[in-house]
Design an enzyme around this catalytic site. Structure first.
Site, PDB file in Angstrom:
ATOM      1  N   CYS A 122       1.210  -1.142  -0.404  1.00  0.00           N
ATOM      2  CA  CYS A 122       0.392   0.186   0.444  1.00  0.00           C
ATOM      3  C   CYS A 122       0.563   1.288   0.219  1.00  0.00           C
ATOM      4  O   CYS A 122       0.543   2.516  -0.163  1.00  0.00           O
ATOM      5  CB  CYS A 122      -1.063  -0.073   1.095  1.00  0.00           C
ATOM      6  SG  CYS A 122      -1.882  -1.924   1.725  1.00  0.00           S
ATOM      7  N   HIS A 258      -3.763   6.729   2.682  1.00  0.00           N
ATOM      8  CA  HIS A 258      -3.659   5.536   2.221  1.00  0.00           C
ATOM      9  C   HIS A 258      -5.501   5.013   2.822  1.00  0.00           C
ATOM     10  O   HIS A 258      -5.581   5.268   3.334  1.00  0.00           O
ATOM     11  CB  HIS A 258      -3.197   4.204   2.887  1.00  0.00           C
ATOM     12  CG  HIS A 258      -3.483   2.688   2.202  1.00  0.00           C
ATOM     13  ND1 HIS A 258      -4.047   2.416   0.943  1.00  0.00           N
ATOM     14  CD2 HIS A 258      -3.923   1.879   3.151  1.00  0.00           C
ATOM     15  CE1 HIS A 258      -4.188   0.761   0.761  1.00  0.00           C
ATOM     16  NE2 HIS A 258      -3.960   0.918   2.493  1.00  0.00           N
ATOM     17  N   ASN A 289     -10.567  -1.213  -0.305  1.00  0.00           N
ATOM     18  CA  ASN A 289      -8.551  -0.586  -0.109  1.00  0.00           C
ATOM     19  C   ASN A 289      -7.422  -0.958  -1.295  1.00  0.00           C
ATOM     20  O   ASN A 289      -8.189  -2.299  -1.867  1.00  0.00           O
ATOM     21  CB  ASN A 289      -8.052  -1.258   1.340  1.00  0.00           C
ATOM     22  CG  ASN A 289      -6.423  -1.337   1.457  1.00  0.00           C
ATOM     23  OD1 ASN A 289      -6.048  -0.841   0.185  1.00  0.00           O
ATOM     24  ND2 ASN A 289      -6.117  -1.524   2.084  1.00  0.00           N
TER      25      ASN A 289
END
Length: 338
Positions: A122, A258, A289
Site C-alpha cells: 500500500c 491510504h 482498499n
C-alpha cells in the site's frame, strides 16, 4: 584524468496530471456476505466500505495500468513518446518475471524507456513518487509516469472473514515532471520489518507446489496489529513529512491518506489537528482498499467531485505490507478531463 559529464536535473517538479481506471463491476457488502457470516452494517461500521470494484476475469493489472496511464498522459497533454520512464507500483502482477511495467510502457508508446515494478504494498505509490522525483531532479528523466495498480480480488480467500471485504481493484496514475514552482515535498519513507507477517501471502509458491495443496496462496491480514501500528505510528510519519516540507498542518487544504480504514483515517486527521472543514479523502467507501492504487484513485476522486481543487496543498500518506510507509506534501494536479 578525464572529466565525466553529468546529467542536468530539474529542481521544480510536480504532478502534471492524473488518470484513473475503475473496473465496471461493483461488488456490494451483501454480495461479500454470501460467503461469510457478516452484514453490510458490520462491514461499513468497522471499515467505512459500502462497495468495491472487482476486475473482470479477462482483465489484469497491466491492462488496468495502461488504461490509467493513458489517461494521465493525455491529461498532461503529452504522448507516450514524451514519457522517459514508467514506474508500476503493484503487488498483484501475477508473474514474478518479467516486470509488468515493461509491457505497460510499450502499450503506451513509451517503448525503450526504463520501466520497472515496485512491490511495496500500500506504500507503493509513495515509493514510486520518491523514485520519480529523484529521477527528474537528478536529470535521468524529464517526465516519469507513476502508476499504482492492483487486482486484489484474485488474491483473496472469499471465505476469510478477516479480510475478504476490505480490498478492491483499480489503477491510478500521475505524470511527474517540470513545473514553474516546487510542487513536491521530500518523501518520508521507510519500513518496519519486525511486523513483516502482518500483511502477507500465506504460502510461498515453492511450498505450495511441493506440499499437499490444501489451498492456493492467499492474502492474509493481522487486522488488529495493522490497525494499532497505523493509528499510532503513521501520525508521526505524517508530521515528519510536514516538517520536511517546512509547512504546518494548518497550511493543508486536503488530507489524502491510504484508503485502508475510515476509522484509522479519522484518528490520523484528528491527531494532525487539521483546520476545520479540511476534506479527508474517503474513496474507500465505494472503492475499497486498492493498495498501491489507493492514493492516486483517492486524489482523482477528490478532484473529479470538486472536493479538492487543482493547486491545493495536500498531504499524502501511504502505509501497509512490509510494514512500509511513505508520506509527502504535494500540490494537487490539474483536473482530469479524460
Amino acid at each position: 584524468m578525464a572529466v565525466i559529464a553529468d546529467s542536468a536535473g530539474i529542481n521544480n517538479i510536480g504532478m502534471l496530471s492524473i488518470g484513473a481506471y475503475r473496473p465496471e463491476r461493483v461488488v456490494t457488502n451483501e454480495e461479500i456476505c454470501e460467503n461469510i457470516d457478516s452484514s453490510d452494517e458490520w462491514i461499513y461500521t468497522r471499515t467505512g466500505i459500502k462497495t468495491r470494484r472487482f476486475a473482470r476475469r479477462d482483465e489484469d493489472v497491466t491492462q488496468m495500468a495502461v488504461a490509467a496511464g493513458r489517461k494521465a498522459i493525455a491529461n498532461a497533454l503529452l504522448s507516450g513518446t514524451d514519457i522517459d520512464a514508467v514506474i508500476l507500483a503493484t503487488n498483484t502482477h501475477l508473474l514474478l518475471t518479467p516486470a509488468g511495467a515493461t509491457k505497460v510502457a510499450t502499450e503506451l508508446g513509451a517503448n525503450g524507456v526504463p520501466a520497472f515494478d515496485v512491490t511495496v504494498g500500500c506504500a507503493g505509490f509513495g515509493y514510486g513518487m520518491a523514485l520519480a522525483s529523484d529521477m527528474v531532479r537528478g536529470g535521468s528523466a524529464t517526465h516519469v509516469l507513476v502508476i499504482g495498480a492492483e487486482q486484489l480480488s484474485v488474491a483473496l480467500d472469499m471465505t476469510d472473514r478477516t479480510n475478504c471485504f476490505i480490498f478492491g481493484d483499480g489503477a491510478g496514475a500521475v505524470v511527474v515532471g517540470p513545473t514553474e514552482d516546487q510542487q513536491l515535498g521530500p518523501v518520508i519513507w521507510g519500513s518496519d520489518g519486525s511486523q513483516f507477517n502482518a500483511i502477507r501471502q500465506d504460502i510461498d509458491w515453492v511450498t505450495f507446489l511441493d506440499g499437499d495443496r490444501v489451498h492456493r496462496p492467499y492474502l492474509r491480514l493481522e487486522g488488529t496489529a495493522v490497525f494499532r501500528w497505523a493509528a499510532f505510528e503513521m501520525g508521526k510519519v505524517a508530521q515528519r513529512a510536514l516538517d520536511a516540507a517546512k509547512i504546518g498542518a494548518e497550511d493543508l487544504d486536503v488530507f489524502v491518506p491510504h484508503q485502508a480504514n475510515t476509522r484509522i483515517n479519522d484518528l490520523l486527521a484528528k491527531n494532525l489537528k487539521l483546520r476545520e472543514g479540511v476534506p479527508v479523502a474517503n474513496d474507500i467507501e465505494h472503492t475499497g482498499n486498492t493498495s498501491a492504487a489507493s492514493i492516486p484513485l483517492a486524489m482523482e476522486d477528490l478532484l473529479s467531485t470538486g472536493t479538492a481543487k487543482p493547486g491545493d496543498t495536500a498531504l499524502l500518506l501511504g502505509y501497509g505490507a512490509g510494514l512500509s510507509y511513505a508520506s509527502q506534501v504535494v500540490t494537487m494536479p490539474p483536473l482530469p478531463f479524460e
